[in-house]
Design an enzyme around this catalytic site. Structure first.
Site, PDB file in Angstrom:
ATOM      1  N   CYS A  60      31.219  32.015  42.826  1.00 41.96           N
ATOM      2  CA  CYS A  60      32.171  32.596  41.883  1.00 41.96           C
ATOM      3  C   CYS A  60      32.884  31.447  41.174  1.00 41.96           C
ATOM      4  CB  CYS A  60      33.161  33.490  42.636  1.00 41.96           C
ATOM      5  SG  CYS A  60      34.195  34.496  41.544  1.00 41.96           S
TER       6      CYS A  60
ATOM      7  N   HIS B 153      35.468  30.813  48.453  1.00 41.32           N
ATOM      8  CA  HIS B 153      36.669  31.326  49.125  1.00 41.32           C
ATOM      9  C   HIS B 153      37.083  30.425  50.279  1.00 41.32           C
ATOM     10  CE1 HIS B 153      36.614  34.862  46.687  1.00 41.32           C
ATOM     11  NE2 HIS B 153      35.348  35.050  46.964  1.00 41.32           N
TER      12      HIS B 153
ATOM     13  N   HIS C 243      27.522  38.068  35.937  1.00 40.57           N
ATOM     14  CA  HIS C 243      27.932  37.551  37.254  1.00 40.57           C
ATOM     15  C   HIS C 243      28.582  38.673  38.040  1.00 40.57           C
ATOM     16  CE1 HIS C 243      30.019  35.386  40.375  1.00 40.57           C
ATOM     17  NE2 HIS C 243      31.156  35.907  39.946  1.00 40.57           N
TER      18      HIS C 243
ATOM     19  N   CYS D 179      30.402  39.641  42.078  1.00 39.35           N
ATOM     20  CA  CYS D 179      30.843  39.143  43.376  1.00 39.35           C
ATOM     21  C   CYS D 179      31.599  40.248  44.094  1.00 39.35           C
ATOM     22  CB  CYS D 179      31.731  37.919  43.199  1.00 39.35           C
ATOM     23  SG  CYS D 179      33.053  38.129  42.015  1.00 39.35           S
TER      24      CYS D 179
ATOM     25  N   TRP E 273      39.610  47.407  36.062  1.00 36.72           N
ATOM     26  CA  TRP E 273      40.820  46.717  36.495  1.00 36.72           C
ATOM     27  C   TRP E 273      42.015  47.009  35.596  1.00 36.72           C
ATOM     28  CZ3 TRP E 273      38.310  41.393  38.250  1.00 36.72           C
ATOM     29  CH2 TRP E 273      37.555  41.647  39.404  1.00 36.72           C
TER      30      TRP E 273
ATOM     31  N   GLU F 175      32.443  48.477  42.261  1.00 34.21           N
ATOM     32  CA  GLU F 175      33.703  49.103  42.643  1.00 34.21           C
ATOM     33  C   GLU F 175      33.882  50.501  42.052  1.00 34.21           C
ATOM     34  OE1 GLU F 175      36.737  46.162  42.111  1.00 34.21           O
ATOM     35  OE2 GLU F 175      38.132  47.725  41.473  1.00 34.21           O
TER      36      GLU F 175
END
Ligand code: GLN
Ligand code: ZN
Length: 760
Positions: free
Chosen positions: A730, A698, A645, A647, A565, A609
């Site tokens: 999350c 979400h 973790h 997600c 990121w 990703e």
């Protein structure tokens, strides 16, 4: 004479004007006309910046997403959207399920665009799909671009990439079933190209990035069929590929009958010689030599030297360009007035990249002396980055060199560790925990803002954050959770927070890049060797632990996610940057352990990703990614429990590398795709502890006790009960306390029921 062009330009605007105009329009605070005017101004600005190029992209501007524009322009609009409403209402209902003047409806699925952090809306095809052209808006953009005095090259996503990225529910898993649409789709494209020719257009760019992925014979055949057909159109076609090499598709690609081929010579540097040899010399070869998706200035002399031999044989059939659309780059470096001068001198954003393309072409066409000043300046930047003390730290290099296989391994296997951990943690079966953050209220954000602006003293800020931590700990005690968290009130963003505390990172003020729709991200820049000057989280975590007898979970962002990121430096392999971050984090992990923290979570939501597009490149990535994660925490004692973790992604195909991380516990997003994920655990015996998320954070919906209990009961069919944790999907930072409190209360109750049911 080599020519210049660009493949696309950011549409968000220099100061994110489009974002604000969109959000005002959606909120009913502004008329459509205001949004249209803003968009028009941005396009004019973009054309102004690119005016000096021989070909300027147009018709690729969009309000939300260019794949969505392809869908609406081709008439691929599912029935649930078509009603008595304006095209723009339909457009935003497809994009986000809601538009001024329309009923709420399920939005189109959104997913990541190849290996970028840009998200597109997945076209939804149906069995008897018809394609009808609606391109009046694009033609209007093209006319406006011409009026602005640029030589327009319209940009479209190519038909094969469009089909490959689409989904067709009634055709199930079979991706090749979509190829049945190809003939009808090609007719629509043929009409489209004809309409562009009628506008006086000479060249059209068709983007086929699907060519850098693994393709079956049927998809390769589709490309041949498509371009055999489209080459009959009365325009010239530049077929654009980017984000990697053509790889095994090289032979297919160079035999396609288009007039021009664009290749990515940054991500796909290795293919340049082959393509140069195989692609016919009487056709245009566009070489993407300026990195379109990172922020470093190009080594101009090296770029010129790379292209000189090609220019010699191809003349005006060589086009110089950025590697991909500049959409993935921030807009203009000159806005960064407060950025450190030295770091700033190393950077180029979209505006500057257009300038670099022009300089390279000028050197090719008029000789290097014509751009002597620019090349000298570029050489100085190269040298400064090679030697700057800001970048290179011998201590970091030494530490990396000293890493051995043993540093990737915990002292004992999981089966032994978990017993020692249990002996001191004494957790019940189906232990409950959360993922880290608790609701981030406007008050918390104001605290951080005031402190940054020095309106709040360090002491007052510390006191206020401690009060927030206490509130969160008390809430968790009252709810009866087993492993607590401090709630992360001091963090704005999970990567930025650590980037600011580590050396080697820089931050921009306006370096925004579109992620989806009006949402932009501002990735930190990793410019130098990364290390940790001092502890980052120990004080907050220790304070939180002092408030409770229950275990307090230390909370860190993992090395792969920090790398993924950020804008990474381009003078070091990603694997090595990741290793540096891992070592910095391992210092923090050990300090937390020393401070008495017995459970430490290292988040890796970006693990999936970064997976390379081609299968053959994946094992190498997975190896270094797994090693980096392990390096970040393997030095702890057996008694210290490491959590991770994940997600946002489909984990199915990478479940084995996830297990290889060897975290004692993984908490993982499941509630939206429970069946699929559980299917994986049927086939693969997950070895360590795992918490399948039972609460979809979400959604504002509060799940019932029964919902959550059932999800875990189904999981227990595949995962032994003693390995299962109970937790949300999350972090809770985007939710409100009014939702979080009852949801967690239900979650704890579900765990109690499960304990009663599964008592051995
Ligand atoms: N610990 C982070 C949080 O709870 C994790 C966020 C994430 O996975 N994206 O907010
Ligand atoms: Zn998450």
């Amino acid at each position: 004479m080599a020519k210049t062009h660009s493949l696309g330009f950011p549409r968000v605007g220099r100061m994110r004007e489009l974002k604000f105009a969109l959000e005002d329009y959606w909120a009913g605070k502004a008329e459509l006309k205001t949004l249209e005017d803003t968009a028009q101004k941005i396009r004019q600005y973009n054309w102004g910046v690119q005016k000096g190029l021989d070909f300027v992209p147009a018709g690729e501007f969009c309000y939300y997403d260019h794949m969505l524009d392809m869908s609406t322009r081709l008439g691929v609009i599912p029935e649930r959207y078509v009603a008595d409403e304006s095209a723009v209402t339909t457009y935003f209902r497809m994009a986000r399920g809601r538009a001024p003047g329309g009923k709420d409806v399920a939005a189109q699925e959104m997913t990541k665009w190849f290996n970028t952090n840009y998200h597109y809306l997945v076209p939804e095809l149906k069995k008897d799909q018809k394609f009808t052209l609606n391109i009046a808006d694009q033609l209007a953009q093209i006319r406006a671009a011409k009026a602005a005095g640029v030589n327009v090259k319209p940009v479209l996503v190519g038909p094969v990439t469009f089909l490959a990225l689409a989904k067709q529910r009634d055709a199930g898993e079979n991706s090749e079933a979509r190829l049945a649409h190809l003939p009808a789709l090609l007719q629509a494209y043929a009409q489209w190209l004809k309409a562009l020719a009628d506008e006086g257009i000479e060249w059209v760019q068709l983007d086929e990035p699907i060519l850098v992925t693994d393709l079956t014979a049927a998809w390769q055949q589709a490309l041949q069929q498509a371009y055999a057909e489209l080459s009959k159109a009365p325009v010239k076609i530049l077929l654009a590929t980017y984000f990697g090499t053509l790889g095994k598709n090289l032979d297919t690609a160079v035999k396609l009958p288009m007039d021009g081929l664009h290749i990515d010579a940054v991500a796909g540097r290795a293919q340049l010689d082959d393509v140069q040899k195989l692609w016919p010399q009487d056709k245009v070869l566009s070489v993407g030599i300026v990195n379109g998706r990172n922020i470093w200035r190009t080594n101009l002399r090296q770029a010129v030297e790379t292209l000189q031999p090609i220019a010699k044989v191809r003349g005006d059939k060589l086009w110089v360009a950025p590697s991909c659309s500049l959409l993935h780059s921030p807009v203009d470096l000159t806005s960064e007035e407060s950025l450190d001068g030295e770091v700033k001198s190393w950077l180029a954003f979209a505006v500057q990249k257009v300038g670099e393309v022009a300089v390279i072409a000028k050197a090719l066409n008029q000789g290097v002396d014509a751009v002597k000043a620019e090349l000298d300046d570029s050489d100085a930047v190269v040298k400064s980055r090679q030697t700057s003390k800001r970048i290179h730290h011998d201590a970091v290099a030494k530490r990396i060199a000293a890493v051995t296989e043993a540093d990737y391994k915990r002292k004992s296997p999981f089966s032994e560790r978990i017993q020692k951990q249990q002996a001191q943690l004494k957790l019940p079966m189906f232990a409950t925990t959360t993922i880290g953050s608790f609701p981030q209220t406007p008050e918390i954000r104001a605290l951080r803002r005031d402190w940054r602006a020095s309106k709040l003293s360090d002491a007052d800020y510390t006191k206020a954050i401690q009060a927030e931590i206490k509130l969160v700990v008390d809430e968790q005690e009252a709810l009866g959770l087993d492993v607590l968290v401090h709630g992360e009130p001091e963090r704005n963003d999970m990567v930025e927070y650590f980037g600011e505390l580590l050396e080697g990172f820089a931050f921009t003020r306006f370096g925004w890049v579109q992620s989806y729709g009006s949402r932009c991200v501002k990735p930190p820049i990793i410019f130098g060797d990364v290390y940790r000057p001092k502890a980052m989280t120990v004080e907050w975590t220790s304070y939180a632990q002092s408030l409770t007898k229950k275990p307090m979970k230390g909370m860190l962002t993992g090395p792969i996610t920090i790398l993924g990121w950020s804008f990474p430096r381009d003078d070091l392999a990603p694997s090595q940057i990741c290793q540096q971050i891992a070592l910095a984090l391992s210092d923090e992990v050990l300090d937390l352990e020393k401070a008495g923290i017995k459970v430490i979570q290292i988040d890796e939501p970006a693990f999936r990703e970064l997976l390379p597009l081609k299968k053959e490149d994946q094992p190498a990535y997975l190896k270094w990614a797994v090693e980096s994660f392990r390096l970040s925490n393997s030095a702890v004692a057996d008694e210290t429990q490491i959590h991770t973790h994940m997600c946002y992604s489909e984990f199915n195909e990478i479940i084995e590398p996830i297990a290889a991380l060897d975290a004692d516990v993984i908490t993982i997003e499941t509630s939206r795709s429970d069946n699929e994920l559980l299917e994986v655990f049927r086939k693969f015996k997950y070895p360590n502890d795992i918490g399948p998320g039972v609460y979809d954070i979400h959604s504002p919906r509060v799940p019932t006790v029964q919902d959550m209990e059932q999800l875990i009961e189904r999981a227990v069919n595949y995962i032994p009960a003693k390995q299962v944790w109970v937790n949300p999907d999350c972090g809770l930072k985007t939710r409100r306390w009014e939702e979080v409190r009852p949801a967690l209360k239900n979650m704890v109750e579900a765990a109690h029921h499960l304990r009663a049911k599964f008592k051995a």
